[in-house]
Design a protein around this motif. Structure first.
Motif, PDB file in Angstrom:
ATOM      1  N   MET A   1       0.826  -1.199   0.000  1.00 26.98           N
ATOM      2  CA  MET A   1       0.000   0.000   0.000  1.00 26.98           C
ATOM      3  C   MET A   1       0.867   1.259   0.000  1.00 26.98           C
ATOM      4  N   PHE A   2       1.983   1.191   0.717  1.00 26.88           N
ATOM      5  CA  PHE A   2       2.874   2.347   0.768  1.00 26.88           C
ATOM      6  C   PHE A   2       3.472   2.635  -0.602  1.00 26.88           C
ATOM      7  N   PHE A   3       3.916   1.585  -1.296  1.00 32.10           N
ATOM      8  CA  PHE A   3       4.494   1.774  -2.632  1.00 32.10           C
ATOM      9  C   PHE A   3       3.464   2.336  -3.598  1.00 32.10           C
ATOM     10  N   VAL A   4       2.240   1.829  -3.536  1.00 33.82           N
ATOM     11  CA  VAL A   4       1.174   2.328  -4.411  1.00 33.82           C
ATOM     12  C   VAL A   4       0.928   3.807  -4.143  1.00 33.82           C
ATOM     13  N   ALA A   5       0.893   4.175  -2.845  1.00 32.93           N
ATOM     14  CA  ALA A   5       0.656   5.578  -2.483  1.00 32.93           C
ATOM     15  C   ALA A   5       1.783   6.471  -2.975  1.00 32.93           C
ATOM     16  N   VAL A   6       3.032   6.017  -2.818  1.00 29.08           N
ATOM     17  CA  VAL A   6       4.183   6.826  -3.226  1.00 29.08           C
ATOM     18  C   VAL A   6       4.218   7.033  -4.739  1.00 29.08           C
ATOM     19  N   LEU A   7       3.940   5.973  -5.485  1.00 34.27           N
ATOM     20  CA  LEU A   7       4.126   6.029  -6.933  1.00 34.27           C
ATOM     21  C   LEU A   7       2.906   6.506  -7.713  1.00 34.27           C
ATOM     22  N   PHE A   8       1.705   6.410  -7.106  1.00 34.87           N
ATOM     23  CA  PHE A   8       0.505   6.687  -7.889  1.00 34.87           C
ATOM     24  C   PHE A   8      -0.378   7.813  -7.353  1.00 34.87           C
ATOM     25  N   THR A   9       0.036   8.512  -6.318  1.00 33.28           N
ATOM     26  CA  THR A   9      -0.841   9.560  -5.773  1.00 33.28           C
ATOM     27  C   THR A   9      -0.153  10.923  -5.705  1.00 33.28           C
ATOM     28  N   GLU A  10       0.854  11.147  -6.524  1.00 28.81           N
ATOM     29  CA  GLU A  10       1.557  12.428  -6.489  1.00 28.81           C
ATOM     30  C   GLU A  10       0.637  13.575  -6.876  1.00 28.81           C
ATOM     31  N   PHE A  11      -0.368  13.288  -7.685  1.00 26.64           N
ATOM     32  CA  PHE A  11      -1.281  14.332  -8.168  1.00 26.64           C
ATOM     33  C   PHE A  11      -2.294  14.749  -7.092  1.00 26.64           C
ATOM     34  N   LEU A  12      -2.443  13.947  -6.040  1.00 27.88           N
ATOM     35  CA  LEU A  12      -3.505  14.156  -5.060  1.00 27.88           C
ATOM     36  C   LEU A  12      -2.992  14.935  -3.854  1.00 27.88           C
ATOM     37  N   TYR A  13      -3.567  16.111  -3.625  1.00 25.39           N
ATOM     38  CA  TYR A  13      -3.163  16.968  -2.515  1.00 25.39           C
ATOM     39  C   TYR A  13      -4.202  16.896  -1.393  1.00 25.39           C
ATOM     40  N   ILE A  14      -3.711  16.857  -0.157  1.00 29.66           N
ATOM     41  CA  ILE A  14      -4.587  16.902   1.017  1.00 29.66           C
ATOM     42  C   ILE A  14      -4.229  18.164   1.783  1.00 29.66           C
ATOM     43  N   ASN A  15      -5.152  19.109   1.858  1.00 29.63           N
ATOM     44  CA  ASN A  15      -4.901  20.392   2.512  1.00 29.63           C
ATOM     45  C   ASN A  15      -5.080  20.258   4.023  1.00 29.63           C
ATOM     46  N   ILE A  16      -3.984  20.494   4.758  1.00 31.08           N
ATOM     47  CA  ILE A  16      -3.997  20.405   6.217  1.00 31.08           C
ATOM     48  C   ILE A  16      -3.244  21.603   6.786  1.00 31.08           C
ATOM     49  N   ALA A  17      -3.914  22.370   7.653  1.00 28.85           N
ATOM     50  CA  ALA A  17      -3.297  23.491   8.367  1.00 28.85           C
ATOM     51  C   ALA A  17      -2.590  24.464   7.416  1.00 28.85           C
ATOM     52  N   GLY A  18      -3.207  24.704   6.279  1.00 31.02           N
ATOM     53  CA  GLY A  18      -2.645  25.662   5.347  1.00 31.02           C
ATOM     54  C   GLY A  18      -1.556  25.100   4.453  1.00 31.02           C
ATOM     55  N   GLY A  19      -1.224  23.807   4.618  1.00 37.34           N
ATOM     56  CA  GLY A  19      -0.214  23.160   3.785  1.00 37.34           C
ATOM     57  C   GLY A  19      -0.824  22.021   2.984  1.00 37.34           C
ATOM     58  N   SER A  20      -0.059  21.461   2.070  1.00 41.12           N
ATOM     59  CA  SER A  20      -0.544  20.378   1.213  1.00 41.12           C
ATOM     60  C   SER A  20       0.302  19.124   1.423  1.00 41.12           C
ATOM     61  N   LEU A  21      -0.363  18.026   1.724  1.00 36.11           N
ATOM     62  CA  LEU A  21       0.304  16.740   1.904  1.00 36.11           C
ATOM     63  C   LEU A  21      -0.201  15.763   0.862  1.00 36.11           C
ATOM     64  N   ARG A  22       0.553  14.673   0.669  1.00 30.46           N
ATOM     65  CA  ARG A  22       0.121  13.570  -0.189  1.00 30.46           C
ATOM     66  C   ARG A  22      -0.293  12.404   0.700  1.00 30.46           C
ATOM     67  N   PRO A  23      -1.064  11.445   0.179  1.00 34.77           N
ATOM     68  CA  PRO A  23      -1.478  10.291   0.991  1.00 34.77           C
ATOM     69  C   PRO A  23      -0.310   9.534   1.616  1.00 34.77           C
ATOM     70  N   TYR A  24       0.806   9.424   0.881  1.00 33.07           N
ATOM     71  CA  TYR A  24       1.925   8.659   1.441  1.00 33.07           C
ATOM     72  C   TYR A  24       2.573   9.366   2.620  1.00 33.07           C
ATOM     73  N   HIS A  25       2.400  10.675   2.737  1.00 32.21           N
ATOM     74  CA  HIS A  25       2.895  11.369   3.921  1.00 32.21           C
ATOM     75  C   HIS A  25       2.156  10.900   5.166  1.00 32.21           C
ATOM     76  N   LEU A  26       0.850  10.677   5.037  1.00 33.63           N
ATOM     77  CA  LEU A  26       0.066  10.205   6.169  1.00 33.63           C
ATOM     78  C   LEU A  26       0.421   8.766   6.531  1.00 33.63           C
ATOM     79  N   LEU A  27       0.737   7.956   5.523  1.00 35.76           N
ATOM     80  CA  LEU A  27       1.100   6.564   5.782  1.00 35.76           C
ATOM     81  C   LEU A  27       2.439   6.432   6.495  1.00 35.76           C
ATOM     82  N   LEU A  28       3.255   7.474   6.430  1.00 35.08           N
ATOM     83  CA  LEU A  28       4.556   7.426   7.100  1.00 35.08           C
ATOM     84  C   LEU A  28       4.403   7.216   8.605  1.00 35.08           C
ATOM     85  N   ALA A  29       3.256   7.640   9.147  1.00 35.72           N
ATOM     86  CA  ALA A  29       3.019   7.475  10.589  1.00 35.72           C
ATOM     87  C   ALA A  29       3.063   6.001  10.994  1.00 35.72           C
ATOM     88  N   LEU A  30       2.737   5.103  10.062  1.00 38.02           N
ATOM     89  CA  LEU A  30       2.771   3.677  10.362  1.00 38.02           C
ATOM     90  C   LEU A  30       4.181   3.181  10.668  1.00 38.02           C
TER      91      LEU A  30
END
Length: 419
Positions: free
Chosen positions: A1-30
């Motif tokens: 799942m981590f590899f899929v997120a890193v390689l296939f979700t670069e286009f997807l932005y998640i706006n948090i606290a005025g900044g933009s993250l990608r899904p794989y940034h959230l998965l790093l918590a694991l």
């Protein structure tokens, strides 16, 4: 799942606290609670320590910035990108993923990316727009095909990684059907999303590869196999320029003026990027303190095309403008440590020679690109840094075992000699 997120979700932005993250940034918590021991052990490697050095300088720059809050926010994004490198290294050094499995994932993922880019391109010629975001929509309307990336240029930068990572496989095992298909897809995608900066980095990495194979005595084999890749790429270009599936006018212009320096100096895209880098340099050089510690990560802004924009460009310029001269030193420290890790992997008998050489060439290509364009926001860049870190850790562990065995054998040898 981590590899899929890193390689296939670069286009997807998640706006948090005025900044933009990608899904794989959230998965790093694991990785923090489960892989912390492996993470800590990585800091014996020069690559990990150079990353730590970059973060130390970034924190100092943010603390001295006029916009501390924004600087620390941007520094957090940089830290999360670096977290990709550590995550990949932990997965590889812990044995949860093998280098061969990583290679297979990269190959299949690249084929899927290129395939989707071709679908986007062909569909647009028929009047349909297969965009995954508003930014992609703009890119496709201009005749590009960004696949799963935000922009066509970002995709072109990514393609350097598989292009050089799999080059040793072609040299050692021949131009098999798998490699023919892979490089055919890469060639088509790169032609659609042609980027001059990536081409310059490609030349540098090719020269390094040629020197390497000359050293190991297989330059002739390399030349023949590389010529086959060039033929495939030429055929891909001929297909698109001679058929009804026309390339964008801007791409054709870039092909026509590739070696025309005068045309480059008047090119609107280059003039915009050059102006952004010039402003970043001028603002930094105007203050002696900023020359040393920079303006804070991402904190150089200027009015361009009627709106306030973050300015910068090539990673060398970014590290200077954001982190000062100390930042430039930290960037080159990371480049030296990473490329050296790749070279050691290529020389090590512990790692498949095709994998080791591929890591070496891909890292050279990425850092060469960083001299003329920005790659520090690209996930695949940090993936390769992580792979280099993992190879270095594996070599370190092997050397430690050898020293341990030698130290244990020494007393016994001495006792036998005394008797």
């Amino acid at each position: 799942m981590f590899f899929v997120a890193v390689l296939f979700t670069e286009f997807l932005y998640i706006n948090i606290a005025g900044g933009s993250l990608r899904p794989y940034h959230l998965l790093l918590a694991l990785f923090v609670p489960f892989f912390l021991p492996g993470l800590i052990r990585l800091f014996t490697t020069p690559v990990a320590r150079s990353i730590l050095f970059i973060m130390l300088i970034t924190v100092i720059s943010a603390a001295g910035s006029e916009h501390k809050g924004n600087a620390f926010m941007s520094a957090t994004l940089l830290a999360l990108n670096m977290g990709v490198a550590f995550s990949i290294a932990v997965l590889l050094t812990s044995g949860r993923i093998t280098f061969r499995a990583f290679s297979d994932v990269l190959r299949v993922s690249t084929i899927l990316m290129c395939g989707f880019a071709i679908v986007q391109f062909v569909a647009f010629q028929s009047g349909a727009v297969f965009a995954l975001s508003d930014t992609q929509n703009e890119q496709i309307l201009r005749g590009f095909a960004p696949a799963f990336f935000t922009e066509a240029n970002t995709f072109a930068k990514y393609l350097l990684t598989p292009m050089f990572f799999f080059l040793p496989t072609v040299v050692s095992r021949g131009f098999t059907r798998k490699m023919q298909f892979l490089y055919g897809m890469i060639a088509v995608a790169f032609v659609i999303n042609f980027m001059r900066s990536a081409t310059a980095a490609m030349v540098v990495a090719t020269i390094v590869a040629a020197l390497w194979y000359a050293k190991v005595g297989t330059l002739t084999v390399f030349a023949k196999r590389f010529a086959a890749i060039v033929v495939v790429s030429t055929l891909a270009f001929a297909l698109f320029t001679s058929s009804d599936l026309g390339l964008s006018d801007y791409n054709l212009y870039k092909f026509a003026t590739l070696f025309d320096l005068e045309a480059l100096s008047t090119d609107s895209s280059w003039k915009f990027r050059a102006a952004a880098m010039q402003i970043a340099l001028e603002q930094t050089l105007a203050d002696p303190l900023r020359i040393w510690i920079g303006n804070g990560w991402g904190q150089v802004y200027a009015m361009l095309d009627g709106e306030v924009r973050q300015v910068g460009g090539a990673d060398v310029v970014n590290f200077f403008a954001y982190n000062g001269l100390f930042g430039v030193v930290s960037f080159f420290a990371l480049a030296f440590a990473s490329i050296r890790s790749g070279r050691r992997a290529a020389q090590s008998s512990l790692i498949d020679s095709s994998i080791g050489e591929g890591v070496y060439f891909a890292l050279v290509a990425n850092f060469a690109l960083g001299l003329v364009s920005g790659v520090n926001l690209l996930a695949s860049f940090w993936v390769m840094v992580g792979v280099g870190m993992a190879t270095e850790k594996i070599v370190q562990r092997s050397r430690a075992r050898e020293r341990l065995l030698e130290s244990r054998a020494t007393p016994a040898l001495r006792f036998g000699h005394e008797r």
